[in-house]
Write an enzyme that holds these catalytic residues in place. Structure first.
Site, short mmCIF file in Angstrom:
data_model
loop_
_atom_site.label_atom_id
_atom_site.label_comp_id
_atom_site.label_asym_id
_atom_site.label_seq_id
_atom_site.Cartn_x
_atom_site.Cartn_y
_atom_site.Cartn_z
N HIS A 52 51.22 13.97 69.02
CA HIS A 52 50.32 13.31 68.07
C HIS A 52 48.89 13.83 68.18
O HIS A 52 48.32 14.32 67.21
CB HIS A 52 50.38 11.80 68.33
CG HIS A 52 49.69 10.96 67.32
ND1 HIS A 52 50.05 10.94 65.99
CD2 HIS A 52 48.66 10.09 67.45
CE1 HIS A 52 49.28 10.09 65.34
NE2 HIS A 52 48.42 9.56 66.19
N PHE A 53 48.31 13.74 69.37
CA PHE A 53 46.94 14.20 69.58
C PHE A 53 46.95 15.63 70.11
O PHE A 53 46.59 15.90 71.26
CB PHE A 53 46.21 13.27 70.56
CG PHE A 53 45.84 11.94 69.96
CD1 PHE A 53 44.91 11.85 68.95
CD2 PHE A 53 46.42 10.76 70.43
CE1 PHE A 53 44.55 10.62 68.40
CE2 PHE A 53 46.08 9.53 69.88
CZ PHE A 53 45.14 9.46 68.86
#
Length: 324
Positions: free
Chosen positions: A299-300
């Protein structure tokens, strides 16, 4: 005697030359080092709310607007900003209730995506940004795309990183959230409370990463400290409920893509459970010339793949934005 004098002169010359020769590598090294670009940490009063933003780069350069996701803030761009700001004017705000921006009481301010987009819009007026390339991630996508619908002529480019605009991108993670959207009950709301716990915050940073050892624990410690502020849990649950208002706007977002065709770079962590890879490919229906990079990350992904992502972004901006 002459030989003695000549030997002495040669010895003296070698002594004089030695420090000059040894100084050359240090001088050459200093010349190739770049001076770090200063980052300014500012706060502006926007509609009566203190809005924090990070700003760096030449004031007259093309603007790059960085729009963060949940549950973080402009903190997620702290390492990227210096890598862009040598040539671009970079602005990264915190939405109300996030990061260092104020968190007004829910009775006085409605935590919605429409209001977040409005705040960012007014901030861009405050900094006199007439056009901008938007980096949109997670919540930053609907915030940015709402700006695009309001000011389509201001969007000079898009950098899309795990930010959704298609039904295909709302999969398993969203099922309990959709239940809350459908019934709006307190029971369904409380069922989402684990999404603002340390366990989930850490999960967002570590799940799907190729090499977790590259992810600083400071990330979830920082974010969780802000999530744990009094009243912030309800702010986050309000935003999760309001995300439902973005979905009916998807056709409008897509129409903007088709009509305006802004230069677009898509960078996606393929192992993201929240916004899975399935949400990346539909963009090509409306933006067929978009440049797409699917990375083995989560995600990040900036936390793990900055060394890959930053050159891609700079190359894209140099080719598609700086010369326009």
């Amino acid at each position: 005697m002459r030989k003695l004098i000549m030997c002495a002169m040669l010895a003296g010359a070698s002594i004089a030359i030695t420090p000059m020769v040894s100084a050359i590598p240090a001088q050459a090294t200093a010349e190739v080092r770049k001076t770090p670009v200063p980052i300014y940490y500012r706060t502006a009063k926007i509609e009566g709310i203190d809005i924090f933003y990070r700003e760096a780069g030449p004031a007259d350069a093309p603007v790059v607007l960085l729009l963060h996701g949940f549950p973080t803030s402009s903190h997620m761009f702290r390492n990227l900003i210096p890598l862009l700001a040598d040539r671009y004017h970079v602005i990264a705000p915190d939405y109300p209730g996030y990061g260092q921006s104020a968190s007004p009481d829910r009775s006085k301010y409605a935590y919605t995506f429409a209001n977040a987009a409005n705040i960012v819009d007014k901030l861009m007026d405050h900094v006199s940004a007439k056009s901008y390339t938007m980096y949109v991630m997670d919540y930053g996508a609907p915030v940015g795309y709402r700006l695009a619908l309001k000011h389509p002529d201001r969007v000079s480019g898009l950098i899309i990183q795990n930010g959704n605009a298609y039904d295909e991108g709302l999969k398993e993670f969203w099922y309990p959230i959709k239940t809350y959207w459908s019934d709006g009950s307190q029971k369904s709301r409380e069922a989402l409370a684990p999404l603002v716990t340390l366990e989930t915050t850490k999960f967002q940073y570590t799940d799907g990463m190729e090499d977790v050892s590259r992810i600083s624990p400071d990330n979830w410690v920082h974010d969780q400290a802000l999530l744990d502020r009094p009243g912030n849990k309800d702010i986050q649950l309000d935003m999760l409920y309001d995300y439902r208002t973005n979905v009916p706007l998807y056709p409008g977002f897509q129409s903007f893509f088709r009509a305006r065709k802004p230069p677009t770079l898509i960078i996606w962590g393929k192992n993201d459970y929240i916004f899975p890879e399935a949400g990346a490919h539909p963009y090509l229906k409306d933006l067929p010339d978009a440049e797409v990079h699917i990375l083995n990350s989560g995600h990040f992904l900036l936390e793990e793949k900055l060394d890959v992502v930053a050159p891609l972004i700079n190359d894209f901006l140099d080719r598609k934005v700086a010369k326009r």
